[in-house]
Enzyme design. Structure first.
Site: not given
Length: 432
Positions: A168, A400
């Site tokens: 991202d 994550e």
């Protein structure tokens, strides 16, 4: 290792909802596209019905033109921004009528995911029957990309938003993003209420992200208008590697199923063109790596990231070029003080080891890298990637993303009990 395997299974079961998985509690409360693909690989090791349902549920939200959105909003919640009321996917006439979704996509992994679950399956006949029922939808997704996202007919498709890359807020996008004249939007983010805001993109970066979406929405998500007007059009080696690997897998699977000569021929045509363009256009001899290409401004983006090595997974480089690529990997990312593989060049001044896709290690990219290295026979380095991955999770937990610096005593960041971290660890531990 049994303790890690059991914990991984526990996390996957805990993140399972009615027919799909969430990446993790609170931070990501919906179904994400490439997350679901990776999650299905883990489920295939101990619960094949869930693996199949994960894929079927995602494909159930496919648009009429073959597009698969990056988020499917199965439930009503205001804990995530931007949500369905912001995306307004219904602006596109082909959007799902059954589900609210986003209007952007993610790297197309489902082709090779189907091949992976068949590899894992203990009942090949039953799994092939499942694959036969969904494979045409995956083909339709590929057809969408090559007919709608390849304006120069190169075999390389573009992404029109940095979120479509999966990486991202990578520094790859800095020049494009920061040169955009984006308004100062008013909105309430939810991610920074769940995790450390210093590890996430800034408010100004979100302004740019929303600006790209506003342009797409203004034109009802028209691919033609996006190609004409979006300030962000990039040919991404990670995204295209996932598509190319999935082409390869679909050819294999259609051959097993039989009776799809025309689709196999089309896939082979796309594949041949993609590999040729990959090597002619995206390999940078000076850097010794595959790079991103800014299609809007017709220029190379001269940085190296973990995405630069993903063509190994898709069997794109020659053996000689693979050797050069791995030399670059080890010289820049593989020193003894670093875990493999940081998501951005540790030698760059833009490297930030705690900040999302600006430096930390991500398990899905490590899984891709591991498999690519195995295919080319780099046994020692593939073993190190696997060992580093296991050590990061054993040391920190199922986060994550992770700090690549070995001297950091506790280096797990972002969401905890993360689904693809659990899933892909499970797969790696089941590989010899």
């Amino acid at each position: 290792m049994n303790e890690l395997k059991n914990k991984a299974i526990e996390i996957l079961n805990a993140n399972w909802r009615d027919g799909f998985s969430i990446p993790c509690e609170k931070l990501y409360p919906f179904q994400w596209n490439w997350d679901s693909g990776f999650i299905a690989i883990g489920f295939a090791h101990f619960d094949m019905p869930k693996a199949e349902e994960e894929i079927s549920t995602l494909l159930d939200a496919q648009w009429g033109n073959g597009f698969i959105p990056h988020i499917v909003f199965h439930t009503e919640t205001d804990t995530y921004f931007p949500g369905p009321d912001y995306f307004c996917s219904e602006l596109h006439t082909d959007a799902s009528k059954k589900y609210k979704t986003s209007g952007i996509t993610q790297p197309p992994v489902l082709g090779f995911v189907l091949a992976e679950i068949l590899r894992i399956s203990t009942d090949k006949k039953a799994t092939l029957k499942f694959i036969e029922g969904v494979i045409d939808k995956v083909y339709d997704n590929h057809n969408y990309f090559y007919t709608k996202r390849d304006p120069q007919n190169e075999g390389l498709v573009y992404i029109y938003h940095n979120w479509e890359s999966g990486t991202d807020n990578s520094p790859m996008w800095d020049d494009i993003i920061h040169n955009m004249d984006s308004p100062d939007y008013e909105f309430e983010r939810r991610d920074t209420t769940h995790v450390d805001a210093s590890q996430r993109p800034s408010k100004r970066e979100y302004d740019h992200y929303l600006h790209i979406l506003e342009i797409a929405k203004e034109h009802n998500y028209s691919d033609e208008k996006i190609a004409e007007l979006s300030p962000f059009l990039v040919q991404d080696p990670l995204f295209n590697s996932m598509l190319t690997k999935s082409n390869e897998s679909l050819i294999e699977l259609y051959t097993l199923i039989g009776g799809n000569a025309n689709k196999i021929k089309q896939l082979e045509t796309w594949q041949e063109k993609a590999i040729k363009s990959f090597n002619n256009k995206l390999f940078d001899e000076e850097l010794g790596a595959y790079i991103h290409y800014d299609l809007r401004n017709e220029r190379k983006i001269k940085h190296i990231s973990s995405s630069s090595f993903t063509p190994l997974f898709a069997n794109i480089p020659s053996k000689e070029r693979a050797e050069k690529l791995v030399q670059t990997l080890m010289s820049r990312f593989g020193n003894e003080n670093q875990y493999l593989c940081a998501s951005f060049d540790p030698e760059s001044e833009l490297y930030k080891p705690k900040k999302y896709w600006r430096g930390p290690v991500w398990i899905n990219l490590n899984w891709i890298l591991y498999n690519g290295l195995v295919q080319y026979g780099f046994k020692d380095i593939s073993k190190r990637v696997k060992d580093d991955t296991v050590e990061l999770i054993a040391k920190n937990g199922f986060y994550e993303y992770f700090d690549a610096r070995k001297e950091v005593s506790k280096g797990g960041y972002g969401g905890i009990n993360f689904s693809w971290t659990a899933s892909l660890l499970l797969d790696l531990l089941n590989k010899k």
